[in-house]
Design a protein around this motif. Structure first.
Motif, PDB file in Angstrom:
ATOM      1  N   ASP A 128       0.839  -1.168  -0.051  1.00  0.00           N
ATOM      2  CA  ASP A 128       0.068   0.075  -0.047  1.00  0.00           C
ATOM      3  C   ASP A 128       0.837   1.350  -0.014  1.00  0.00           C
ATOM      4  OD1 ASP A 128      -1.513   2.297   0.740  1.00  0.00           O
ATOM      5  OD2 ASP A 128      -2.776   0.878   2.102  1.00  0.00           O
ATOM      6  N   PRO A 129       0.696   2.145  -0.844  1.00  0.00           N
ATOM      7  CA  PRO A 129       1.576   3.327  -0.979  1.00  0.00           C
ATOM      8  C   PRO A 129       1.452   4.181   0.343  1.00  0.00           C
ATOM      9  CG  PRO A 129       0.415   3.102  -2.974  1.00  0.00           C
ATOM     10  CD  PRO A 129      -0.207   1.822  -2.126  1.00  0.00           C
ATOM     11  N   LYS A 130       0.562   3.988   1.081  1.00  0.00           N
ATOM     12  CA  LYS A 130       0.306   4.816   2.394  1.00  0.00           C
ATOM     13  C   LYS A 130       1.281   4.005   3.507  1.00  0.00           C
ATOM     14  CE  LYS A 130      -4.152   6.247   1.696  1.00  0.00           C
ATOM     15  NZ  LYS A 130      -5.768   5.969   1.842  1.00  0.00           N
ATOM     16  N   VAL A 131       1.494   2.754   3.269  1.00  0.00           N
ATOM     17  CA  VAL A 131       2.340   2.276   4.071  1.00  0.00           C
ATOM     18  C   VAL A 131       3.919   2.339   3.787  1.00  0.00           C
ATOM     19  CG1 VAL A 131       3.171  -0.037   5.030  1.00  0.00           C
ATOM     20  CG2 VAL A 131       0.661   0.374   4.644  1.00  0.00           C
ATOM     21  N   ILE A 132       4.035   2.607   2.590  1.00  0.00           N
ATOM     22  CA  ILE A 132       5.533   2.899   2.132  1.00  0.00           C
ATOM     23  C   ILE A 132       5.709   4.407   2.497  1.00  0.00           C
ATOM     24  CG2 ILE A 132       7.132   3.558   0.310  1.00  0.00           C
ATOM     25  CD1 ILE A 132       5.843   0.971  -1.211  1.00  0.00           C
ATOM     26  N   ASP A 133       4.656   5.305   2.323  1.00  0.00           N
ATOM     27  CA  ASP A 133       4.818   6.791   2.836  1.00  0.00           C
ATOM     28  C   ASP A 133       4.951   6.581   4.344  1.00  0.00           C
ATOM     29  OD1 ASP A 133       4.561   7.405   0.071  1.00  0.00           O
ATOM     30  OD2 ASP A 133       2.431   8.167   0.655  1.00  0.00           O
ATOM     31  N   ALA A 134       4.687   6.195   5.014  1.00  0.00           N
ATOM     32  CA  ALA A 134       4.436   6.016   6.502  1.00  0.00           C
ATOM     33  C   ALA A 134       6.184   5.429   6.873  1.00  0.00           C
ATOM     34  CB  ALA A 134       3.667   5.243   7.347  1.00  0.00           C
ATOM     35  N   PHE A 135       6.437   4.548   6.230  1.00  0.00           N
ATOM     36  CA  PHE A 135       7.846   4.012   6.428  1.00  0.00           C
ATOM     37  C   PHE A 135       8.879   5.019   6.122  1.00  0.00           C
ATOM     38  CE2 PHE A 135      11.598   1.937   4.093  1.00  0.00           C
ATOM     39  CZ  PHE A 135      11.972   0.919   5.298  1.00  0.00           C
ATOM     40  N   ILE A 136       8.792   5.785   5.115  1.00  0.00           N
ATOM     41  CA  ILE A 136       9.634   6.864   4.669  1.00  0.00           C
ATOM     42  C   ILE A 136       9.461   7.903   5.910  1.00  0.00           C
ATOM     43  CG2 ILE A 136      10.286   8.670   3.084  1.00  0.00           C
ATOM     44  CD1 ILE A 136      11.139   5.824   2.152  1.00  0.00           C
ATOM     45  N   ALA A 137       8.354   8.558   6.036  1.00  0.00           N
ATOM     46  CA  ALA A 137       8.152   9.412   7.268  1.00  0.00           C
ATOM     47  C   ALA A 137       8.629   8.885   8.558  1.00  0.00           C
ATOM     48  CB  ALA A 137       6.630   9.681   7.248  1.00  0.00           C
ATOM     49  N   ALA A 138       8.905   7.725   8.746  1.00  0.00           N
ATOM     50  CA  ALA A 138       9.503   7.332  10.307  1.00  0.00           C
ATOM     51  C   ALA A 138      10.887   7.452  10.151  1.00  0.00           C
ATOM     52  CB  ALA A 138       8.995   5.986  10.396  1.00  0.00           C
ATOM     53  N   GLY A 139      11.517   7.782   8.907  1.00  0.00           N
ATOM     54  CA  GLY A 139      12.880   8.029   8.797  1.00  0.00           C
ATOM     55  C   GLY A 139      13.656   6.949   8.210  1.00  0.00           C
ATOM     56  N   TRP A 140      13.147   6.284   7.413  1.00  0.00           N
ATOM     57  CA  TRP A 140      13.671   5.377   6.421  1.00  0.00           C
ATOM     58  C   TRP A 140      13.911   5.859   5.130  1.00  0.00           C
ATOM     59  CZ3 TRP A 140      15.567   1.194   8.881  1.00  0.00           C
ATOM     60  CH2 TRP A 140      14.852   0.308  10.073  1.00  0.00           C
ATOM     61  N   THR A 141      14.847   5.196   4.350  1.00  0.00           N
ATOM     62  CA  THR A 141      14.891   5.922   3.234  1.00  0.00           C
ATOM     63  C   THR A 141      14.787   4.959   2.030  1.00  0.00           C
ATOM     64  OG1 THR A 141      17.036   4.742   2.881  1.00  0.00           O
ATOM     65  CG2 THR A 141      17.188   6.774   4.052  1.00  0.00           C
ATOM     66  N   LYS A 142      14.749   5.545   0.800  1.00  0.00           N
ATOM     67  CA  LYS A 142      14.534   4.479  -0.478  1.00  0.00           C
ATOM     68  C   LYS A 142      15.066   3.348  -0.590  1.00  0.00           C
ATOM     69  CE  LYS A 142      13.715   8.570  -2.816  1.00  0.00           C
ATOM     70  NZ  LYS A 142      13.967   9.220  -4.020  1.00  0.00           N
ATOM     71  N   ALA A 143      16.769   3.494  -0.067  1.00  0.00           N
ATOM     72  CA  ALA A 143      17.642   2.660   0.032  1.00  0.00           C
ATOM     73  C   ALA A 143      17.133   1.477   0.805  1.00  0.00           C
ATOM     74  CB  ALA A 143      18.958   3.026   0.364  1.00  0.00           C
ATOM     75  N   ASN A 144      16.866   1.816   2.001  1.00  0.00           N
ATOM     76  CA  ASN A 144      16.249   0.871   3.115  1.00  0.00           C
ATOM     77  C   ASN A 144      14.930   0.305   2.449  1.00  0.00           C
ATOM     78  OD1 ASN A 144      16.468   3.524   5.810  1.00  0.00           O
ATOM     79  ND2 ASN A 144      18.210   1.811   5.353  1.00  0.00           N
ATOM     80  N   LEU A 145      14.339   0.771   1.895  1.00  0.00           N
ATOM     81  CA  LEU A 145      13.126   0.126   1.127  1.00  0.00           C
ATOM     82  C   LEU A 145      13.471  -1.054   0.242  1.00  0.00           C
ATOM     83  CD1 LEU A 145      10.156  -0.271   0.593  1.00  0.00           C
ATOM     84  CD2 LEU A 145      10.493   1.451  -1.331  1.00  0.00           C
ATOM     85  N   VAL A 146      14.542  -0.702  -0.436  1.00  0.00           N
ATOM     86  CA  VAL A 146      15.030  -1.645  -1.217  1.00  0.00           C
ATOM     87  C   VAL A 146      15.644  -3.015  -0.544  1.00  0.00           C
ATOM     88  CG1 VAL A 146      16.796  -2.395  -3.032  1.00  0.00           C
ATOM     89  CG2 VAL A 146      15.355  -0.147  -3.219  1.00  0.00           C
ATOM     90  N   ASP A 147      16.358  -2.553   0.479  1.00  0.00           N
ATOM     91  CA  ASP A 147      16.991  -3.556   1.325  1.00  0.00           C
ATOM     92  C   ASP A 147      16.125  -4.348   2.139  1.00  0.00           C
ATOM     93  OD1 ASP A 147      19.626  -3.101   0.441  1.00  0.00           O
ATOM     94  OD2 ASP A 147      20.132  -1.573   1.891  1.00  0.00           O
TER      95      ASP A 147
END
Length: 179
Positions: A128-147
């Protein structure tokens, strides 16, 4: 009941024997699920390379990924193993149970991670894009998402291997989630 055996050192290739020796030296024994990879000439080495690869998702965060993926996939072996490993990384029994449910109220950043991982696994990657947005908003990065996605793949491999082979669990059983 196991559908295939856990191979002994004598039943595997010399290359896998060397890997067994290294695993035994570093952790004291060869876990049954790792041993099962050695039925293949290449799978154990390939899996160990994936697991040991550099990542921005390490330590406690990696255990959050491992526990959530294993819970969603119903892997009794990996839940048992990562309950032990999670404690080694500083997670309490209560935190481990909460993480397995896809939450981590004790740490907002880990909570966003747990939520993302649960969503990714349940939705087969279609997060869900909202879940990804919340992940990024919590301080994670795009690199973290890939990892995170690579770490989900890593854990899915062992979850599926255990589901298919049903090798005996050689860790203390993980407690059941409260209902």
């Amino acid at each position: 009941m196991s559908v295939i055996n856990v191979p002994t050192r004598e039943e595997i290739s010399p290359a896998n024997q060397a890997l067994f020796d290294n695993i035994k030296k570093s952790v004291g024994s060869v876990p049954n699920l790792y041993a099962t990879f050695a039925h293949s000439e290449h799978a154990l080495g390939s899996y160990l390379a994936l697991q040991g690869a550099k990542s921005s998702i390490m330590g406690k965060a990696r255990e959050v990924v491992n526990l959530v993926v294993s819970q969603v996939n119903g892997c009794e072996y990996c839940l048992a193993a990562h309950t032990v490993i999670g404690k080694m990384h500083g997670l309490s029994d209560e935190q481990i149970l909460e993480v397995r449910s896809g939450n981590a109220s004790f740490d907002l950043k880990l909570d966003a991670l747990a939520s993302l991982v649960r969503n990714l696994v349940l939705e087969r990657g279609h997060a869900d894009p909202k879940v990804i947005d919340a992940f990024i908003a919590a301080g994670w990065t795009k690199a973290n998402l890939v990892d995170v996605i690579v770490a989900v793949g890593d854990k899915t491999i062992t979850n599926y291997l255990h589901a298919a082979t049903r090798v005996p669990v050689d860790f203390p059983p993980a407690p059941k989630l409260p209902e």
